[in-house]
Scaffold this active site. Sequence first.
Site, PDB file in Angstrom:
ATOM      1  CG  HIS A 176      -5.395  -0.757   1.619  1.00 35.98           C
ATOM      2  ND1 HIS A 176      -5.458   0.531   2.095  1.00 35.98           N
ATOM      3  CD2 HIS A 176      -4.324  -1.337   2.219  1.00 35.98           C
ATOM      4  CE1 HIS A 176      -4.476   0.717   2.970  1.00 35.98           C
ATOM      5  NE2 HIS A 176      -3.775  -0.400   3.060  1.00 35.98           N
TER       6      HIS A 176
ATOM      7  CB  CYS B  20      -0.975  -0.008   1.176  1.00 40.68           C
ATOM      8  SG  CYS B  20      -0.233  -0.299   2.789  1.00 40.68           S
TER       9      CYS B  20
ATOM     10  CG  ASP C  97      -8.142   2.466   0.872  1.00 39.63           C
ATOM     11  OD1 ASP C  97      -7.035   1.903   0.819  1.00 39.63           O
ATOM     12  OD2 ASP C  97      -9.007   2.201   1.725  1.00 39.63           O
TER      13      ASP C  97
END
Length: 597
Positions: free
Chosen positions: A556, A430, A554
């Site tokens: 992820h 990440c 994000d």
Amino acid sequence: MEVCVSVHSEVLRALQNVTWKKSGLCGFLVGYGDAQDRKVVAFTLRSEIDCKRVVPDAIEVERLLPGGLSVCGIIVHNVHPTDTTEVAIPNELVEHLDLSPLVVCHIKTEGKVTSDNFYLMLFDNTPVKKTVKTTNTNLLAEYQFFQIKANIPITVAVEADCKDWSNSIETEVDQLCKRVSDGCCMYAISDSAVMFGQGQVKGVQDNALCDNLYEYMQAGDGFLTRSKQKDLKKQSCMQVEIFFLASGEAAFINIPTCAPVIQRKMGTYKCVKINLPLNVISLIKSGTKVNNLQKIFDQAVLSQLQAMKQCILKFSQGDRFHTPEVFHIQPEDLPFIVSVIFPKGVSEQDLESSRRHLHDLFGVVADWPVFKRANVFLLPGDRMLNGYLINPHIGLPPSGIKDGKPCIVHGKYTYHHYMQDHFDDNKWGCAYRSLQTLVSWFHLQGYTDRPVPSHKEIQQALVAVGDKDASFVGSKKWIGSLEVSYCLEQLIQVTSKIISVSSGSELSSKGRELCNHFTTQGSPIMIGGGVLAHTILGVDFNEVTGDVKFLILDPHYTGGEDIKVIQDKGWCGWKGPDFWDSNAHYNLCLPQRPTAI
């Protein structure tokens, strides 16, 4: 007759920051409108107050503007405040603009500029009754985009012993422009049967509006549903093809009506073929009739052809010529775009003086590389770049903070997340992906030519700076905010500021500091805490209550590049302070943009 004049608030703001050194005609106002309604959306400045240069200066500005925008007024500054009737409009400018009345911005003293500084003047200095108001209209959001693209080859020939190609180049381009001005062009709306030119409109009613052209477009299956039409109108730029007539009266308007004569001239010649990659943008006002588009398109095409000619002549080297390339750029905070032409193959370093001139011309602060090629404007519908989503935060609803001050990332970036590039970094990559997003921002703003680094290149950079040993390369080990800052400096020579908080709940107290970062630096922020990393794209902060929300990207996410899923499922969206882990320590990496032009 009363004329309404609207002045964009950004024009007023920018004019207040100008240092006026000389008296006289100091610049031009740029806008659009008709006899009853004028809208001023931008201005340009003149480096030298020379009456002999006023028309060439106006022509230079017009060649940089998209179709639909034009010089609609002047800026006059007087060191000693005088009555407005003492402002004189040069006769040669009057003849060139052929526009009456003209909008005048009269600057009497430095400092606050308001709508009171604007008035209308006929060419005989007769005042015109008017209403002046300030507007925040988003021109780029409310107008329809049309893009004309074509590759137009020209062949230039000179005698073998001739070293000066300029006359031949000017002749060829001017002949091409003559065909445009003589009405030898037809325009066709792509994916439709609509064509217009020579005062004719085909495939649509004569009184049809450009707003309704989507109703005549066809998809690959032969038709567009109403929902598709609505989405297309909202999201895309309408593509236009240009054709030059090869027959008919207009095509032969300059050929004498007599028996053909063949003239043969013996000699040795050298010739070169130059490609003119036409790329014209026009901004068309809602309610414009289709039969009025040709005049706008013809003028925009003429301006770009002349600008291409100047680019070729300026950067030619003997019999070597650079292909002119068009870049549509939106200067920061200005509600319009500029179409600049740079020679292909010439480095950014060699173009610095040209960019500096553009900064001076449009009053843009010379510490941000606004006019570098990488800053090309995203046309409506352009959401992807090399397989990556661009700016997935665009189109999100407001954060919900009452009386908040949204401070958002400037410019463009690409969204990097798990599982992209056919590479499985799920559950460990990440921070690498967040770093890739940060580098993409610096690349797309023109600060670096370096492409986005791979995981391996990131790991190698950390080994090179001595932060990791050689075994780190090829591993699946995490990195954090400090490692991200090391990589930014090693890979693209960008320094960073690090902010540390002992818990996630403490981040709500950093709203003002983060708001200042996005206002002054504009770059995305990488934040790491616990076992997770995210990218902060902005904050919405209420200075009175201290309420804050964070715009989060994000890394992820493991799905495809579906903007609807990414926004609806919160992979890019506004998050409250409770998004952060109150038990985790966080480090924030705030990249600092270099001073560049």
